[in-house]
Every structure is written in C-alpha cells, then in structure tokens.
Scaffold this motif. Structure first.
Motif, PDB file in Angstrom:
ATOM      1  N   UNK A   1       0.834  -1.203   0.000  1.00 26.45           N
ATOM      2  CA  UNK A   1       0.000   0.000   0.000  1.00 26.45           C
ATOM      3  C   UNK A   1       0.875   1.262   0.000  1.00 26.45           C
ATOM      4  N   UNK A   2       1.899   1.274   0.839  1.00 24.80           N
ATOM      5  CA  UNK A   2       2.824   2.402   0.889  1.00 24.80           C
ATOM      6  C   UNK A   2       3.541   2.560  -0.450  1.00 24.80           C
ATOM      7  N   UNK A   3       3.977   1.441  -1.013  1.00 25.74           N
ATOM      8  CA  UNK A   3       4.653   1.435  -2.307  1.00 25.74           C
ATOM      9  C   UNK A   3       3.745   2.035  -3.381  1.00 25.74           C
ATOM     10  N   UNK A   4       2.501   1.600  -3.433  1.00 17.51           N
ATOM     11  CA  UNK A   4       1.552   2.089  -4.441  1.00 17.51           C
ATOM     12  C   UNK A   4       1.263   3.578  -4.258  1.00 17.51           C
TER      13      UNK A   4
END
Length: 132
Positions: A30-33
């Motif tokens: 989620x953080x990556x996206x």
C-alpha cells in the motif's frame, strides 16, 4: 509545460531504490503504491531534481530498525517546490525576453524619442496603435 510525466516503471524504480536504501522490507504494498502514484503526478525532471531532497528527508536505518520515510505530504511539498522553482525560472526568463524585445520596451523607447523631439505626437500615436 509539456514535460513528460513520470511513468509507473520509473516511479517504481525510484521507490524500490529508496526502500532498499532504507532497508524497508515486509508487506508494504500500500505504501509502495501510494508513493508511486504520487511520483507519477509529476514530470520526470521534477522527480529527478527533487529526489536528492526526498532522500535527505528520510531517516536512515540504524542497524536495529529500518529507515523511515517522511510523511507523504512532506514529499509532495518537496516535489511541488521543485516544480514551482522550475516554473519561476522559466517565467523570469520569458519575462526578461519580453522586456528586452516586447511592447513595453518599444513604448519606453518611443516615449524617449517623443521627449527628445525626434517624433511628433501623431507619429507616437500611430506607432502605439500599430503595436497594439
């Protein structure tokens, strides 16, 4: 401003590199996206110029804990400030060109000619009407 936006592949390259530098592992999809989608809102040049500031705003790993990213709004502010800086530089360059070759400069020169008696009032009015 027709600068090419950062693609998802380029954004993921930047984010993967930063996660590796900060030793961030685990399930952080989620953080990556979120990070990738933020980078894709900006041009490649803006991301490239702001990247050093983004990396320096992170907390490095200390051996026991992984490094930390700054909050997303701080990263966005860094990206926006770089975009605004480049826009301001471009604007100042265009403004300088306009003053040197544009209507304002011509009006000034014609005013000086009129003051010095080189042209009459009618000639001044004619030049102004032609320029506008």
């Amino acid at each position: 401003m027709s600068a090419k936006k950062c693609t998802s592949q380029e954004a993921s390259f930047y984010v993967n590199d930063l996660f590796e530098l900060l030793d961030i592992k685990g399930n952080n999809q989620l953080l990556f996206n979120q990070f990738c989608s933020l980078l894709m809102k900006f041009s490649k040049d803006t991301v490239k110029k702001a990247w050093k500031d983004i990396v320096y705003s992170c907390e490095p790993p200390n051996g026991q804990m992984a490094g930390r990213l700054p909050k997303m709004h701080i990263i966005e502010q860094i990206l926006l400030s770089n975009r605004i800086d480049s826009f301001n530089k471009e604007h100042q360059k265009n403004k300088k060109e306009e003053i040197e070759t544009g209507t304002i400069r011509k009006l000034f020169d014609w005013g000086i000619e009129y003051r010095d008696g080189k042209i009459t009032k009618e000639e001044l009015d004619k030049k102004i009407n032609e320029a506008l």
